[in-house]
Design a protein around this motif. Structure first.
Motif, PDB file in Angstrom:
ATOM      1  N   GLN A  51       0.834  -1.206   0.000  1.00 31.03           N
ATOM      2  CA  GLN A  51       0.000   0.000   0.000  1.00 31.03           C
ATOM      3  C   GLN A  51       0.864   1.250   0.000  1.00 31.03           C
ATOM      4  O   GLN A  51       0.633   2.179  -0.774  1.00 31.03           O
ATOM      5  CB  GLN A  51      -0.931  -0.002   1.205  1.00 31.03           C
ATOM      6  N   GLN A  52       1.857   1.290   0.866  1.00 32.90           N
ATOM      7  CA  GLN A  52       2.688   2.490   0.969  1.00 32.90           C
ATOM      8  C   GLN A  52       3.597   2.660  -0.242  1.00 32.90           C
ATOM      9  O   GLN A  52       3.893   3.782  -0.645  1.00 32.90           O
ATOM     10  CB  GLN A  52       3.485   2.472   2.275  1.00 32.90           C
ATOM     11  N   LEU A  53       4.049   1.549  -0.829  1.00 30.89           N
ATOM     12  CA  LEU A  53       4.823   1.655  -2.076  1.00 30.89           C
ATOM     13  C   LEU A  53       3.954   2.229  -3.190  1.00 30.89           C
ATOM     14  O   LEU A  53       4.418   3.065  -3.978  1.00 30.89           O
ATOM     15  CB  LEU A  53       5.370   0.289  -2.483  1.00 30.89           C
ATOM     16  N   ALA A  54       2.699   1.799  -3.252  1.00 35.09           N
ATOM     17  CA  ALA A  54       1.781   2.323  -4.271  1.00 35.09           C
ATOM     18  C   ALA A  54       1.512   3.809  -4.055  1.00 35.09           C
ATOM     19  O   ALA A  54       1.498   4.596  -5.016  1.00 35.09           O
ATOM     20  CB  ALA A  54       0.473   1.539  -4.253  1.00 35.09           C
ATOM     21  N   ILE A  55       1.303   4.210  -2.811  1.00 34.72           N
ATOM     22  CA  ILE A  55       1.050   5.625  -2.510  1.00 34.72           C
ATOM     23  C   ILE A  55       2.265   6.472  -2.857  1.00 34.72           C
ATOM     24  O   ILE A  55       2.146   7.542  -3.474  1.00 34.72           O
ATOM     25  CB  ILE A  55       0.633   5.796  -1.035  1.00 34.72           C
ATOM     26  N   THR A  56       3.453   5.987  -2.501  1.00 33.16           N
ATOM     27  CA  THR A  56       4.680   6.733  -2.795  1.00 33.16           C
ATOM     28  C   THR A  56       4.915   6.832  -4.297  1.00 33.16           C
ATOM     29  O   THR A  56       5.193   7.916  -4.820  1.00 33.16           O
ATOM     30  CB  THR A  56       5.885   6.065  -2.110  1.00 33.16           C
ATOM     31  N   ALA A  57       4.789   5.711  -5.001  1.00 36.51           N
ATOM     32  CA  ALA A  57       5.012   5.717  -6.453  1.00 36.51           C
ATOM     33  C   ALA A  57       3.989   6.595  -7.164  1.00 36.51           C
ATOM     34  O   ALA A  57       4.340   7.363  -8.069  1.00 36.51           O
ATOM     35  CB  ALA A  57       4.951   4.287  -6.995  1.00 36.51           C
ATOM     36  N   THR A  58       2.740   6.495  -6.754  1.00 35.89           N
ATOM     37  CA  THR A  58       1.695   7.330  -7.350  1.00 35.89           C
ATOM     38  C   THR A  58       2.026   8.801  -7.142  1.00 35.89           C
ATOM     39  O   THR A  58       1.911   9.611  -8.069  1.00 35.89           O
ATOM     40  CB  THR A  58       0.331   7.005  -6.710  1.00 35.89           C
ATOM     41  N   GLY A  59       2.435   9.140  -5.936  1.00 37.35           N
ATOM     42  CA  GLY A  59       2.785  10.526  -5.646  1.00 37.35           C
ATOM     43  C   GLY A  59       3.921  11.031  -6.517  1.00 37.35           C
ATOM     44  O   GLY A  59       3.860  12.136  -7.061  1.00 37.35           O
ATOM     45  N   LEU A  60       4.962  10.212  -6.676  1.00 37.50           N
ATOM     46  CA  LEU A  60       6.111  10.640  -7.480  1.00 37.50           C
ATOM     47  C   LEU A  60       5.760  10.754  -8.960  1.00 37.50           C
ATOM     48  O   LEU A  60       6.102  11.746  -9.613  1.00 37.50           O
ATOM     49  CB  LEU A  60       7.270   9.653  -7.281  1.00 37.50           C
ATOM     50  N   ILE A  61       5.084   9.743  -9.484  1.00 32.74           N
ATOM     51  CA  ILE A  61       4.756   9.748 -10.918  1.00 32.74           C
ATOM     52  C   ILE A  61       3.825  10.905 -11.279  1.00 32.74           C
ATOM     53  O   ILE A  61       4.072  11.649 -12.232  1.00 32.74           O
ATOM     54  CB  ILE A  61       4.128   8.403 -11.322  1.00 32.74           C
ATOM     55  N   TRP A  62       2.759  11.073 -10.522  1.00 30.88           N
ATOM     56  CA  TRP A  62       1.771  12.106 -10.854  1.00 30.88           C
ATOM     57  C   TRP A  62       2.261  13.509 -10.502  1.00 30.88           C
ATOM     58  O   TRP A  62       1.773  14.490 -11.076  1.00 30.88           O
ATOM     59  CB  TRP A  62       0.423  11.804 -10.224  1.00 30.88           C
ATOM     60  N   SER A  63       3.223  13.632  -9.596  1.00 31.63           N
ATOM     61  CA  SER A  63       3.817  14.953  -9.346  1.00 31.63           C
ATOM     62  C   SER A  63       4.537  15.432 -10.600  1.00 31.63           C
ATOM     63  O   SER A  63       4.404  16.587 -11.008  1.00 31.63           O
ATOM     64  CB  SER A  63       4.805  14.898  -8.181  1.00 31.63           C
ATOM     65  N   ARG A  64       5.290  14.537 -11.188  1.00 26.66           N
ATOM     66  CA  ARG A  64       5.992  14.879 -12.432  1.00 26.66           C
ATOM     67  C   ARG A  64       4.983  15.207 -13.537  1.00 26.66           C
ATOM     68  O   ARG A  64       5.129  16.207 -14.247  1.00 26.66           O
ATOM     69  CB  ARG A  64       6.888  13.703 -12.844  1.00 26.66           C
ATOM     70  N   TYR A  65       3.962  14.379 -13.680  1.00 27.88           N
ATOM     71  CA  TYR A  65       2.956  14.591 -14.722  1.00 27.88           C
ATOM     72  C   TYR A  65       2.285  15.955 -14.570  1.00 27.88           C
ATOM     73  O   TYR A  65       2.067  16.659 -15.552  1.00 27.88           O
ATOM     74  CB  TYR A  65       1.905  13.477 -14.666  1.00 27.88           C
ATOM     75  N   SER A  66       1.962  16.330 -13.334  1.00 32.58           N
ATOM     76  CA  SER A  66       1.220  17.575 -13.120  1.00 32.58           C
ATOM     77  C   SER A  66       2.021  18.812 -13.523  1.00 32.58           C
ATOM     78  O   SER A  66       1.439  19.865 -13.750  1.00 32.58           O
ATOM     79  CB  SER A  66       0.777  17.696 -11.663  1.00 32.58           C
ATOM     80  N   THR A  67       3.340  18.685 -13.618  1.00 34.09           N
ATOM     81  CA  THR A  67       4.154  19.830 -14.053  1.00 34.09           C
ATOM     82  C   THR A  67       4.318  19.865 -15.571  1.00 34.09           C
ATOM     83  O   THR A  67       4.777  20.864 -16.107  1.00 34.09           O
ATOM     84  CB  THR A  67       5.545  19.807 -13.403  1.00 34.09           C
TER      85      THR A  67
END
Length: 111
Positions: A51-67
């Protein structure tokens, strides 16, 4: 200087404003981050690696996408940076609790 009403109108009509999914999806995603903060009260042994790996990966991937999208979605950026931070912290808690040396039981007196 623009009036308050004009600024509100600009916000409402913005391409990532409240009339679009680009506003509401990240807004509701804050619920995951708030739940992750609430999980700080749980013992680290109950924290889930997947769960925490998914939350961390989602956060990193979508942070980049949002920029990279136009217009830049700062609500999406903020929620995903926060998700990456809280997920990383939960993983840190889990790993440090597992790597702590366990206290040895006192030897029982022999008769």
């Amino acid at each position: 200087m623009t009036s308050f009403g004009a600024r509100v109108k600009d916000f409402i009509n913005h391409p990532a404003g409240p009339r679009t999914i680009h506003f509401w999806a990240p807004t509701f995603k804050w619920g995951i981050s708030i739940a992750n903060i609430a999980d700080l009260q749980r013992p680290p042994e109950k924290v889930s690696y997947p769960q925490q790996l998914a939350i961390t990966a989602t956060g990193l991937i979508w942070s980049r996408y949002s920029t990279q999208i136009t217009p830049v979605n700062y609500n999406l950026l903020a929620v995903n940076v926060f998700m990456a931070i809280t997920g990383s912290y939960q993983l840190f808690r889990k790993m440090t609790s597992e790597n702590k040396p366990q206290p040895m039981a006192a030897p029982s007196p022999s008769s």
